[in-house]
Design a protein around this motif. Structure first.
Motif, PDB file in Angstrom:
ATOM      1  N   TYR A  55      67.981 -12.804   5.129  1.00 28.54           N
ATOM      2  CA  TYR A  55      67.176 -12.216   4.046  1.00 28.54           C
ATOM      3  C   TYR A  55      65.736 -11.955   4.461  1.00 28.54           C
ATOM      4  N   LYS A 164      71.995 -11.253 -13.911  1.00 34.32           N
ATOM      5  CA  LYS A 164      71.740 -10.318 -12.820  1.00 34.32           C
ATOM      6  C   LYS A 164      72.977 -10.329 -11.932  1.00 34.32           C
ATOM      7  N   LYS A 166      74.680  -9.355  -8.314  1.00 32.79           N
ATOM      8  CA  LYS A 166      74.378  -9.034  -6.920  1.00 32.79           C
ATOM      9  C   LYS A 166      75.397  -8.017  -6.444  1.00 32.79           C
ATOM     10  N   ASP A 195      70.961  -6.320  -8.704  1.00 25.32           N
ATOM     11  CA  ASP A 195      70.127  -6.415  -7.510  1.00 25.32           C
ATOM     12  C   ASP A 195      70.960  -5.899  -6.342  1.00 25.32           C
ATOM     13  N   ASN A 197      69.796  -5.462  -3.334  1.00 21.63           N
ATOM     14  CA  ASN A 197      69.288  -6.041  -2.083  1.00 21.63           C
ATOM     15  C   ASN A 197      69.278  -5.011  -0.946  1.00 21.63           C
ATOM     16  N   GLU A 221      67.184  -3.585  -9.248  1.00 20.08           N
ATOM     17  CA  GLU A 221      66.279  -4.284  -8.323  1.00 20.08           C
ATOM     18  C   GLU A 221      66.530  -3.858  -6.876  1.00 20.08           C
ATOM     19  N   ASP A 246      61.400  -5.658  -5.025  1.00 20.54           N
ATOM     20  CA  ASP A 246      61.540  -7.079  -4.660  1.00 20.54           C
ATOM     21  C   ASP A 246      61.166  -7.282  -3.189  1.00 20.54           C
ATOM     22  N   GLU A 247      62.115  -7.095  -2.274  1.00 20.88           N
ATOM     23  CA  GLU A 247      61.834  -7.391  -0.858  1.00 20.88           C
ATOM     24  C   GLU A 247      60.631  -6.620  -0.315  1.00 20.88           C
ATOM     25  N   LYS A 270      57.349 -13.225  -6.140  1.00 22.97           N
ATOM     26  CA  LYS A 270      57.888 -14.457  -5.562  1.00 22.97           C
ATOM     27  C   LYS A 270      56.750 -15.171  -4.854  1.00 22.97           C
TER      28      LYS A 270
HETATM   29 MG    MG Z   1      66.135  -9.443  -5.294  1.00 26.34          MG
END
Ligand code: MG
Ligand code: MUC
Length: 370
Positions: A55, A164, A166, A195, A197, A221, A246-247, A270
């Motif tokens: 991640y 949420k 994934k 999300d 990702n 997301e 996010d990331e 975060k």
């Molecule tokens: Mg995320």
């Protein structure tokens, strides 16, 4: 000033496999930092990440090596009394990058100072606006029926009423159908978000997000690659459904750059990705100035990092999309003497000095990696 700085790795099995586009987790490795001052005050911090290097850019092992080799000697070399800001400046001057490690160290320093002043950590960040934070649950078993049953159980237990999902590890249409089936089963009252990702190309995003928007999904997301901030901005402009960064958010600098080009509707803040609690509050301030909504994110930390995040998020002026501080609930073992308080769909932010938690050191001794 500081007597000891210790980094502890703790491997704890998860309650079920947790499937993300980048990895499937069966275990979470907590990265805990314990700092003790010469006058005996203890501060805790956490630098946990997800799936080794799957991640983020720091792994549990690299955080431990870098803290033991660079942060620890630096902190132990401090002879004159420095306050938290002066200590953080010294760290920034001597050590590049390493946001997760820096966040853990900063958390421990803030906890020490808060204990010294007899106040909760939130007070050092300007003071809390709220004592409780809404917490969603991530459905990530990978199986539609299992996810629906899990969501219904959470609603019944009054633990979570927002979910949420994934997605991104299966073909796009399979994932979209999975999400829409769950949304239909839970009904219009229940907020369902996804999300991705960063798994989708921009073209896949256009195809997938259109269907998710039509299916009543509330939030999308990080659908595309970290580097592709232009695509994120184009998707934000194109769709009514809110798009969340996010990331791509790696601290106040990136938050500023994304805000400047209206690159997202919502920021997932975060503390670790931001490089610390103070920087997370700066990211939130940038979002507020730019009219971007806020969400309190997680790196699936255990109780130390989760409650540190809660102290930071409790100070945000607005928190439109709630939080996902459920990390400790994904673990089969608790490392606190008294577990965090989750009730009525919320997490209670402790009001006692420091982080307001007590680590069970005997338990930690049994569980830690040797
Ligand atoms: Mg995320
Ligand atoms: C992420 O990308 O948001 C947060 C919740 C979860 O299940 O994974 C994390 C990471």
């Amino acid at each position: 000033m500081y007597k000891s700085v210790e980094t502890i790795l703790v491997d704890i099995p998860t309650i079920r496999p947790h499937k993300l586009s980048v990895t499937t987790m069966q275990t979470q490795t907590l990265v805990l930092i314990k700092i003790i001052t010469e006058d005996g005050i203890v501060g805790w911090g956490e630098a946990t990440t997800i799936g080794g290097l799957n991640y983020g850019e720091e792994s549990p092992e690299s955080v431990k090596a870098n803290i033991d080799t660079y942060f620890k000697p630096l902190l132990l070399s401090i002879k004159a009394p420095l306050n938290v800001a002066q200590t953080l400046k010294l760290i920034r001057k001597s050590i590049n990058g390493n946001r997760f490690a820096k966040c853990a160290i900063q958390t421990a320093l803030l906890e020490i100072q808060a204990k010294r002043l007899n106040v909760p950590v939130s007070e050092l960040l300007g003071g809390r606006i709220r004592d409780r934070l809404p917490v969603l649950w991530t459905l990530a078993s990978g199986d539609t029926d299992k996810d629906i049953a899990e969501a219904k159980k959470m609603i019944e237990l009054k633990r979570h009423n927002t979910f949420k999902l994934k997605i991104g590890s299966n073909p796009l249409q399979h994932d979209v159908d999975h999400v829409i089936a769950i949304k239909k089963a839970l009904g219009p009252e229940i907020s369902v978000r996804v999300d991705v990702n960063r798994a989708w190309s921009e073209l896949e995003c256009v195809k997938g997000i259109q269907q998710l928007q039509d299916g009543g999904i509330d939030l999308i997301e990080q659908p595309c690659a970290i580097e592709n901030t232009d695509a994120l901005a184009r998707l934000t402009a194109r769709f009514d459904v809110d798009i969340m960064a996010d990331e791509v958010l790696t601290g106040p600098d990136s938050a500023y750059r994304i805000a400047k080009k209206s690159g997202a509707d919502v920021f997932a803040v975060k503390v670790e990705q931001s490089g610390g609690l103070i920087e997370a509050c700066e990211v939130a301030k940038i979002a507020r100035l730019a009219g971007i909504s806020l969400y309190g994110g997680t790196m699936l930390e255990g109780p130390v990092g989760s409650i540190a995040s809660a102290h930071a998020f409790s100070t945000f002026e607005t928190l439109e999309f709630g939080t996902e501080l459920f990390g400790p609930l994904l673990l089969t073992q608790s490392i606190l003497k008294t577990p965090l308080q989750y009730e009525n769909f919320e997490l209670v932010v402790p009001n006692t000095p420091g982080l307001g938690i007590e680590v069970d050191e005997d338990k930690l001794e049994q569980l830690r990696r040797h």
